[in-house]
Design an enzyme around this catalytic site. Structure first.
Site, mmCIF file in Angstrom:
data_model
loop_
_atom_site.group_PDB
_atom_site.id
_atom_site.type_symbol
_atom_site.label_atom_id
_atom_site.label_comp_id
_atom_site.label_asym_id
_atom_site.label_seq_id
_atom_site.Cartn_x
_atom_site.Cartn_y
_atom_site.Cartn_z
ATOM 1 N N SER A 158 0.804 -1.227 0.000
ATOM 2 C CA SER A 158 0.000 0.000 0.000
ATOM 3 C C SER A 158 0.833 1.271 0.000
ATOM 4 C CB SER A 158 -0.935 0.008 1.211
ATOM 5 O OG SER A 158 -0.220 -0.224 2.412
ATOM 6 N N HIS A 209 -0.705 5.790 6.733
ATOM 7 C CA HIS A 209 -0.200 5.797 5.364
ATOM 8 C C HIS A 209 0.082 7.229 4.906
ATOM 9 C CE1 HIS A 209 -1.800 1.689 5.310
ATOM 10 N NE2 HIS A 209 -0.974 1.482 4.296
#
Length: 271
Positions: free
Chosen positions: A46, A252
């Site tokens: 990711s 993230h």
């Protein structure tokens, strides 16, 4: 003897014809702009697909147009670019579902991988939801996996990349520190103990990734210093803090984290 009118016409025509001839010669001599010889494939999890940066495509893989690989390709116009990076990827799923994009003509590869192999997303969720003792225990479990299992798993994926793309420059990127611990006392959320343990776990993961890259002669690209001053607890964080509405985005990089941290670090190491 030529009439004056005709002589003037020829004197005007000579430099025009000469200029046209020179231009024609130059156009023949100057080669057409050669297409870039870089054939780039982005692999990984990711952090390479761009989860957290918005503007997604490709369904469950969460591939973002704001991911560092897409930004690099847009800026550098390689001969070819494909991203196989996928949210949730592990070393084994990279091997099974991403490496088919590689070939002997591949000249550049980027990858982030390893975090999902030690289930680091679950570790972070444990630290967010449960007690400090649960967090410490989860981080310790992940660190044991980093020490005992991850080196072999990284060997497998990097070895397969080397076999499938023998002519490629392979850039192995790592993960940022998540928290600015110097700001922890004034930062709402987890305890400083939890934050310290999470940063320590990330650093041990990064050290294992760096060692694996060295074993295979790959380029290790460290993003941690690029995120300095832009971690969670900083006023202008390039990392998504805990998002209860979309827990997957948590920890993230934001679009700024991809553009202002991952992209310049990758660009500096892409060769």
């Amino acid at each position: 003897m030529l009439p004056a009118r005709l002589l003037r016409h020829r004197l005007i025509l000579i430099p025009v014809v000469a200029a046209a001839a020179v231009a024609s010669a130059l156009s023949v001599a100057a080669p057409a702009a050669a297409q870039s010889s870089v054939n780039y494939v982005a692999l990984g999890d990711s952090y390479s697909s761009g989860l957290g940066a918005g503007n997604y495509s490709d369904g469950s893989c969460d591939q973002s147009a704001n991911a560092y690989s897409a930004l690099w390709a847009k800026a550098n116009a390689p001969g070819s670019y494909v991203t196989e990076a996928c949210s949730g990827a592990t070393t084994s799923t990279v091997i099974s579902s991403q490496l088919s994009a590689l070939s002997a003509s591949t000249t550049l590869v980027s990858i982030t991988v390893g975090g999902n192999d030690v289930d680091f997303s679950s570790v972070m969720e444990t630290c967010v939801i449960f007690s400090t003792s649960d967090c410490v225990s989860a981080v310790n479990t992940a660190e044991n996996e980093v020490a005992n299992d991850l080196p072999g798993e990284l060997n497998s994926v990097l070895g397969d990349i080397a076999a499938d793309a023998p002519n490629a420059r392979v850039v192995v990127l790592d993960y940022p520190d998540f928290y600015d611990l110097s700001k922890s006392s004034s930062c709402i959320g987890l305890s400083t103990t939890d934050r310290t343990d999470l940063n320590q776990g990330a650093n041990e993961l990064d050290a294992a990734i760096q060692a694996a890259a060295a074993r295979y002669g790959d380029v290790f690209a460290d993003v941690r210093s690029a995120f300095s001053g832009h971690e969670i607890c900083d006023s202008n964080s390039w990392l998504n803090s805990v998002d209860w509405l979309d827990i997957g985005d948590s920890y993230h990089p934001t679009a700024s984290g991809q553009a202002d941290a991952y992209l310049p670090v990758f660009s500096a190491n892409a060769g």
